[in-house]
Design a protein around this motif. Structure first.
Motif, PDB file in Angstrom:
ATOM      1  N   ALA A 133       0.834  -1.203   0.000  1.00  0.00           N
ATOM      2  CA  ALA A 133       0.000   0.000   0.000  1.00  0.00           C
ATOM      3  C   ALA A 133       0.869   1.254   0.000  1.00  0.00           C
ATOM      4  O   ALA A 133       0.557   2.240  -0.690  1.00  0.00           O
ATOM      5  N   TRP A 134       1.978   1.214   0.760  1.00  0.00           N
ATOM      6  CA  TRP A 134       2.891   2.354   0.794  1.00  0.00           C
ATOM      7  C   TRP A 134       3.507   2.599  -0.580  1.00  0.00           C
ATOM      8  O   TRP A 134       3.490   3.722  -1.089  1.00  0.00           O
ATOM      9  N   ILE A 135       4.043   1.547  -1.185  1.00  0.00           N
ATOM     10  CA  ILE A 135       4.684   1.695  -2.493  1.00  0.00           C
ATOM     11  C   ILE A 135       3.679   2.144  -3.548  1.00  0.00           C
ATOM     12  O   ILE A 135       3.944   3.045  -4.352  1.00  0.00           O
ATOM     13  N   ALA A 136       2.492   1.535  -3.529  1.00  0.00           N
ATOM     14  CA  ALA A 136       1.462   1.904  -4.502  1.00  0.00           C
ATOM     15  C   ALA A 136       1.030   3.352  -4.302  1.00  0.00           C
ATOM     16  O   ALA A 136       0.875   4.103  -5.281  1.00  0.00           O
ATOM     17  N   GLY A 137       0.853   3.774  -3.054  1.00  0.00           N
ATOM     18  CA  GLY A 137       0.453   5.144  -2.798  1.00  0.00           C
ATOM     19  C   GLY A 137       1.477   6.139  -3.289  1.00  0.00           C
ATOM     20  O   GLY A 137       1.129   7.164  -3.893  1.00  0.00           O
ATOM     21  N   PHE A 138       2.738   5.847  -3.061  1.00  0.00           N
ATOM     22  CA  PHE A 138       3.798   6.757  -3.469  1.00  0.00           C
ATOM     23  C   PHE A 138       3.836   6.897  -4.993  1.00  0.00           C
ATOM     24  O   PHE A 138       3.817   8.014  -5.527  1.00  0.00           O
ATOM     25  N   PHE A 139       3.880   5.773  -5.689  1.00  0.00           N
ATOM     26  CA  PHE A 139       4.039   5.834  -7.140  1.00  0.00           C
ATOM     27  C   PHE A 139       2.754   6.271  -7.847  1.00  0.00           C
ATOM     28  O   PHE A 139       2.811   6.994  -8.849  1.00  0.00           O
ATOM     29  N   ILE A 140       1.605   5.845  -7.354  1.00  0.00           N
ATOM     30  CA  ILE A 140       0.351   6.298  -7.960  1.00  0.00           C
ATOM     31  C   ILE A 140       0.177   7.796  -7.752  1.00  0.00           C
ATOM     32  O   ILE A 140      -0.241   8.525  -8.660  1.00  0.00           O
ATOM     33  N   GLY A 141       0.524   8.267  -6.554  1.00  0.00           N
ATOM     34  CA  GLY A 141       0.453   9.699  -6.295  1.00  0.00           C
ATOM     35  C   GLY A 141       1.386  10.488  -7.202  1.00  0.00           C
ATOM     36  O   GLY A 141       1.015  11.553  -7.719  1.00  0.00           O
ATOM     37  N   GLU A 142       2.586   9.963  -7.398  1.00  0.00           N
ATOM     38  CA  GLU A 142       3.530  10.632  -8.287  1.00  0.00           C
ATOM     39  C   GLU A 142       3.024  10.643  -9.727  1.00  0.00           C
ATOM     40  O   GLU A 142       3.141  11.656 -10.444  1.00  0.00           O
ATOM     41  N   LEU A 143       2.438   9.534 -10.167  1.00  0.00           N
ATOM     42  CA  LEU A 143       1.876   9.470 -11.521  1.00  0.00           C
ATOM     43  C   LEU A 143       0.728  10.460 -11.680  1.00  0.00           C
ATOM     44  O   LEU A 143       0.657  11.187 -12.696  1.00  0.00           O
ATOM     45  N   LEU A 144      -0.162  10.510 -10.703  1.00  0.00           N
ATOM     46  CA  LEU A 144      -1.279  11.447 -10.763  1.00  0.00           C
ATOM     47  C   LEU A 144      -0.788  12.892 -10.754  1.00  0.00           C
ATOM     48  O   LEU A 144      -1.348  13.750 -11.447  1.00  0.00           O
ATOM     49  N   LEU A 145       0.268  13.158  -9.991  1.00  0.00           N
ATOM     50  CA  LEU A 145       0.829  14.510  -9.967  1.00  0.00           C
ATOM     51  C   LEU A 145       1.391  14.879 -11.334  1.00  0.00           C
ATOM     52  O   LEU A 145       1.186  16.007 -11.812  1.00  0.00           O
ATOM     53  N   GLY A 146       2.088  13.935 -11.956  1.00  0.00           N
ATOM     54  CA  GLY A 146       2.611  14.206 -13.287  1.00  0.00           C
ATOM     55  C   GLY A 146       1.506  14.505 -14.289  1.00  0.00           C
ATOM     56  O   GLY A 146       1.603  15.452 -15.091  1.00  0.00           O
ATOM     57  N   ILE A 147       0.430  13.726 -14.245  1.00  0.00           N
ATOM     58  CA  ILE A 147      -0.695  13.943 -15.156  1.00  0.00           C
ATOM     59  C   ILE A 147      -1.364  15.282 -14.867  1.00  0.00           C
ATOM     60  O   ILE A 147      -1.715  16.040 -15.790  1.00  0.00           O
ATOM     61  N   ALA A 148      -1.531  15.594 -13.584  1.00  0.00           N
ATOM     62  CA  ALA A 148      -2.163  16.865 -13.210  1.00  0.00           C
ATOM     63  C   ALA A 148      -1.327  18.053 -13.681  1.00  0.00           C
ATOM     64  O   ALA A 148      -1.878  19.062 -14.158  1.00  0.00           O
ATOM     65  N   LEU A 149      -0.010  17.959 -13.569  1.00  0.00           N
ATOM     66  CA  LEU A 149       0.848  19.046 -14.018  1.00  0.00           C
ATOM     67  C   LEU A 149       0.805  19.202 -15.531  1.00  0.00           C
ATOM     68  O   LEU A 149       0.885  20.324 -16.048  1.00  0.00           O
ATOM     69  N   LEU A 150       0.688  18.078 -16.237  1.00  0.00           N
ATOM     70  CA  LEU A 150       0.539  18.160 -17.693  1.00  0.00           C
ATOM     71  C   LEU A 150      -0.744  18.894 -18.065  1.00  0.00           C
ATOM     72  O   LEU A 150      -0.771  19.692 -19.012  1.00  0.00           O
ATOM     73  N   ARG A 151      -1.809  18.626 -17.327  1.00  0.00           N
ATOM     74  CA  ARG A 151      -3.092  19.270 -17.610  1.00  0.00           C
ATOM     75  C   ARG A 151      -3.099  20.735 -17.176  1.00  0.00           C
ATOM     76  O   ARG A 151      -3.697  21.587 -17.834  1.00  0.00           O
ATOM     77  N   ALA A 152      -2.439  21.018 -16.054  1.00  0.00           N
ATOM     78  CA  ALA A 152      -2.439  22.390 -15.545  1.00  0.00           C
ATOM     79  C   ALA A 152      -1.569  23.323 -16.382  1.00  0.00           C
ATOM     80  O   ALA A 152      -1.841  24.517 -16.492  1.00  0.00           O
ATOM     81  N   ARG A 153      -0.482  22.777 -16.950  1.00  0.00           N
ATOM     82  CA  ARG A 153       0.441  23.561 -17.769  1.00  0.00           C
ATOM     83  C   ARG A 153       1.017  24.762 -17.013  1.00  0.00           C
ATOM     84  O   ARG A 153       1.187  25.845 -17.588  1.00  0.00           O
ATOM     85  N   THR A 154       1.304  24.572 -15.759  1.00  0.00           N
ATOM     86  CA  THR A 154       1.914  25.634 -14.954  1.00  0.00           C
ATOM     87  C   THR A 154       3.404  25.407 -14.725  1.00  0.00           C
ATOM     88  O   THR A 154       4.041  26.200 -14.016  1.00  0.00           O
ATOM     89  N   VAL A 155       3.947  24.344 -15.264  1.00  0.00           N
ATOM     90  CA  VAL A 155       5.382  24.060 -15.183  1.00  0.00           C
ATOM     91  C   VAL A 155       5.872  23.657 -16.568  1.00  0.00           C
ATOM     92  O   VAL A 155       5.071  23.250 -17.419  1.00  0.00           O
ATOM     93  N   PRO A 156       7.164  23.768 -16.831  1.00  0.00           N
ATOM     94  CA  PRO A 156       7.691  23.262 -18.096  1.00  0.00           C
ATOM     95  C   PRO A 156       7.351  21.789 -18.280  1.00  0.00           C
ATOM     96  O   PRO A 156       7.287  21.031 -17.304  1.00  0.00           O
ATOM     97  N   ARG A 157       7.158  21.372 -19.497  1.00  0.00           N
ATOM     98  CA  ARG A 157       6.669  20.018 -19.760  1.00  0.00           C
ATOM     99  C   ARG A 157       7.616  18.932 -19.279  1.00  0.00           C
ATOM    100  O   ARG A 157       7.171  17.825 -18.944  1.00  0.00           O
ATOM    101  N   TRP A 158       8.905  19.219 -19.212  1.00  0.00           N
ATOM    102  CA  TRP A 158       9.846  18.188 -18.791  1.00  0.00           C
ATOM    103  C   TRP A 158       9.619  17.774 -17.333  1.00  0.00           C
ATOM    104  O   TRP A 158       9.957  16.648 -16.947  1.00  0.00           O
TER     105      TRP A 158
END
Length: 211
Positions: A133-158
């Motif tokens: 659960a810890w590992i899944a939470g960490f990596f799923i959260g990181e993946l969701l953050l990456g997707i959210a940042l892509l949608r928000a377009r408030t940071v450089p795409r890299w």
């Protein structure tokens, strides 16, 4: 007007990511039960240092997480909030894992645990559920953050791309050399560094970046 806590929180976010990377490099590697016992017995100081760094990383990342939410004031607010909640679950799990490392060290030093004992603990249902659960939470959260940042377009795409790439590396961890597998944590550091820089840049978090 930018609040004073934002740069402080962003700095803690980056510090936490760096601490997490340091802990990953510092923790001794071991293959098998006997090797794990030997490592904990002979490199106990290094083991405990890694545990302490993991705990500090969890605290710093938790305190730095509010600064990330400043990037979702116009777009992807809900997804950004969900990503932050799931990530926080992963950060809390990191602190819990650090405490488990200390507890395990104490069991080994007092000869309370033997080879077979490690195997029994490793297959204990409650512990396995926590770890997965810890590992899944960490990596799923990181993946969701990456997707959210892509949608928000408030940071450089890299920035979101390296976060997503770091998540993808978990499927290659079994085939990568040990040092290279540990080095993939630097992708997380790079992503959080990009977030910290962007959130502290004048008015950068207010407007979407160009495509």
């Amino acid at each position: 007007m930018r609040m004073d806590w934002v740069p402080f929180s962003a700095a803690l976010l980056l510090t936490g990511a760096l601490a997490l990377a340091l802990g990953s490099f510092l923790i001794p590697s071991a293959d098998g039960t006997a090797e794990t016992l030997r490592v904990v017995q002979q490199q106990g100081g290094r083991w405990l240092a890694a545990a302490a760094i993991y705990f500090l990383a969890a605290v710093f990342l938790t305190l730095g997480l509010p600064s990330v939410l400043m990037l979702f004031q116009q777009r992807a607010r809900v997804l950004g909030l969900v990503a932050a909640v799931v990530l926080e679950f992963g950060f809390i799990g990191t602190a819990g894992y650090a405490m488990l490392m200390v507890f395990f060290r104490s069991l080994v030093v007092t000869n309370t645990i033997k080879d077979q004992g490690i195997d029994d603990i490793a297959h204990e249902t409650g512990l396995m559920v926590f770890l997965y659960a810890w590992i899944a939470g960490f990596f799923i959260g990181e993946l969701l953050l990456g997707i959210a940042l892509l949608r928000a377009r408030t940071v450089p795409r890299w920035v979101p791309l390296v976060l997503v790439l770091h998540v993808a590396t978990i499927f290659l961890s079994g085939v990568l050399p040990e040092l290279l597998a540990k080095a993939t944590i630097l992708l997380l550091v790079a992503g959080f560094a990009g977030v910290a820089v962007q959130v502290t840049a004048p008015d950068a978090r207010r407007l979407p970046t160009p495509r």
